[in-house]
Design an enzyme around this catalytic site. Structure first.
Site, PDB file in Angstrom:
ATOM      1  N   ARG A 178      -0.036  57.271  10.893  1.00  8.04           N
ATOM      2  CA  ARG A 178      -0.198  55.817  10.880  1.00  8.04           C
ATOM      3  C   ARG A 178       1.121  55.160  10.487  1.00  8.04           C
ATOM      4  O   ARG A 178       1.553  55.263   9.340  1.00  8.04           O
ATOM      5  CB  ARG A 178      -1.306  55.383   9.912  1.00  8.04           C
ATOM      6  N   ASP A 458      -5.740  52.088  -2.706  1.00  3.50           N
ATOM      7  CA  ASP A 458      -4.501  51.938  -1.962  1.00  3.50           C
ATOM      8  C   ASP A 458      -4.267  50.448  -1.733  1.00  3.50           C
ATOM      9  O   ASP A 458      -4.971  49.611  -2.291  1.00  3.50           O
ATOM     10  CB  ASP A 458      -4.521  52.750  -0.662  1.00  3.50           C
TER      11      ASP A 458
END
Length: 545
Positions: A178, A458
């Site tokens: 990603r 996160d």
């Protein structure tokens, strides 16, 4: 190496690669030079010079769309693309190794984490340069080195604190990568004295060095695409894929990418996103945490839209469930995989009861996804892989559930915009402050994925917390369940208390304390300023080396 004077001809572009002045602002070492080769920099420079104007155009389009939302124009399915939604078409077939994606695990690009992710027993490991990555120069380039070694199966790690050796098992997960989102720059790499797109930098380096090796391995270059807000942003990625494959002499359609539907605007354009990427598509994923953040951010000026405590918003909340079911229906109609959302819980070895309750929530969440028709799911910790797999194994008779078309699902714009009920509590307020503060302090020290309160936090999860703090202060209905209005003064009092509590935990480490002070200042500015900042990482990034 790409010849700087070579003419590049494709069906859609005709580009003469000029002498493109790339300047590296970060420290260079011999190991970094192995990745930042002249050929790789040429490749990235050519991608950036070709596509940066369109990226900037799309970023400006986001600003214009936000102004429309602020003025009260709520999103709806696009009339101008109705022909795409109403027409019968399917995406190109995916490689056989991508048929079964029932459990996927994600994590940052640290060397140990990559090995553990690939060895986790999941079908897919997504190496993340985005939400679980703190983009220090060292961390970003070392991440590319780690992936280079992982693709060639030479990666190993010796933990200096335990002496334990880590290496790859004989059978490993399929690797996805990603890159960072369209809104982010890579400040350490300049083209014509301007920072280049972090998306292009992350994608370009990985693709340039590893695409041919992945094909030789019998796999391919697979990606996750974050934070898209429209099908036009998906089109930009598709153009980059086509251009990069042509430039490298790799067959068109080799790249496969799964798009995270993690903005509320993208939920209205899922068909269109799949269509734009149809030659390169590997389905959609319900990026649930960023989706909640997006709902707060996009409707920040809407008078009657306010969300309750973060913990009370689940995938059974009506507007979240509508989005999940629409993802399944849309994907299966187009013969694409629909991947479920992240289970952020992590095993708690110190408290058996807390651990049991958390694992029960994971089981229920994964059972819901499998029963609804998802083809796979995400977990944040290797300890959850088997729990998730058992729930999908119990429902799935084959590698996926694409044959379940879910024609019974009918989702309207009203369903996607239904405001959830719930309370705003002092506990929720304090939790948002402490989580945001703890995460920012760790992120500033180079850690983008942090266990807090038995959850793996996160940037996506923390964005919810800091966005709620801003919303509760600036929205007239930001009132606690005991009747008190959330104000800047209340926030700052609690921020001081939570800062002191974390300072006590950190002890006397001067570096950590300095980062804590910076984190507290950043959070105060983000929450108390009149204008909402779209991404906390764009502000905090200036403090990273």
């Amino acid at each position: 190496m790409i010849d700087e004077k070579a003419s590049v001809q494709t069906a859609r572009w005709s580009v003469m690669a000029p002498d493109l002045p790339v300047t590296i602002q970060g420290t260079m070492t011999a190991a970094y030079e192995h990745i930042l080769t002249p050929g790789a920099l040429d490749f990235i420079a050519l991608l950036s010079s070709t596509f940066e104007p369109e990226r900037q155009h799309l970023l400006q389009r986001r600003v214009q769309r936000q102004a429309e939302l602020d003025a009260g124009q709520l999103p709806d399915f696009l009339p101008e693309t109705a022909h795409i939604r109403n027409r019968e078409w399917i995406i190109a077939p995916v490689p056989s190794e991508l048929w079964d994606r029932r459990v996927e695990i994600t994590g940052p690009v640290d060397r140990k984490m990559i090995i553990n992710g690939l060895n986790s027993g999941a079908q897919v490991f997504m190496a993340d340069f985005e939400d679980s990555h703190s983009p220090t120069w060292h961390g970003t380039i070392q991440g590319q080195i780690n992936l280079y070694d992982a693709v060639r199966r030479t990666i190993s790690y010796n933990d200096p604190s335990t002496g334990k050796q880590y290496s790859l098992n004989g059978e490993t997960a399929i690797l996805f990568v990603r890159p960072r989102g369209w809104h982010l720059d890579e400040k350490h790499v300049l083209l014509n004295d301007r920072p280049i797109s972090a998306s292009i930098f992350d994608f370009g380096l990985y693709f340039y060095h590893n695409a041919r090796q992945l094909l030789a391995n019998g796999s391919g270059p697979y990606f996750y695409l974050p934070k898209l807000e429209s099908h036009l942003e998906a089109r930009l990625w598709n153009d980059i894929f086509s251009f990069a494959q042509e430039l490298m002499g790799i067959p068109q359609g080799t790249i496969k990418a799964t798009v995270l539907i993690e903005t509320i605007l993208a939920a209205f354009e899922m068909d269109e996103i799949l269509y734009e990427l149809r030659e390169h598509s590997a389905g959609l994923n319900c990026g649930r945490w960023d989706y909640i953040f997006s709902a707060i951010k996009k409707f920040r000026r809407v008078s009657d839209f306010i969300l309750p405590d973060r913990a009370s918003i689940t995938m059974r909340t009506p507007f979240m469930r509508a989005y999940s079911l629409l993802t399944i229906k849309t994907c299966h109609h187009r013969h694409a995989h629909a991947i479920g959302g992240m289970a952020a819980q992590i095993p708690n070895k110190k408290d058996a009861q807390v651990n049991s309750e958390a694992m029960a929530r994971v089981q229920a969440d994964k059972r819901r996804e499998a029963v609804d028709g998802h083809d796979g799911t995400w977990v944040a910790h290797p300890g959850l892989v088997e729990i998730a797999r058992k729930e999908f194994d119990a429902i799935m008779g084959g590698p996926h559930q694409i044959e379940r078309k879910r024609e019974d699902v009918y989702v309207t714009a009203v369903n996607l915009l239904q405001i959830p009920d719930g309370r705003i509590t002092e506990r929720g307020l304090r939790t948002n402050i402490s989580v945001s503060l703890s995460y920012l302090e760790a992120w500033l020290r180079g850690s983008g994925c942090v266990p807090i309160n038995s959850l793996m936090e996160d940037a996506a999860t923390v964005e919810i917390s800091r966005a709620q703090l801003w919303q509760w202060i600036h929205h007239p209905d930001g009132v606690l369940d005991d009747g008190r209005k959330v104000t800047r003064g209340m926030f700052r009092k609690l921020l001081a208390e939570e800062t002191q509590a974390l300072r006590n935990t950190l002890g006397t480490n001067p570096y950590a304390i300095r980062r804590l002070v910076t984190a507290s200042t950043i959070l105060d500015n983000l929450v108390c300023e009149t204008e909402f900042t779209d991404f906390l990482t764009t502000v905090a990034y200036q403090y990273l080396e």
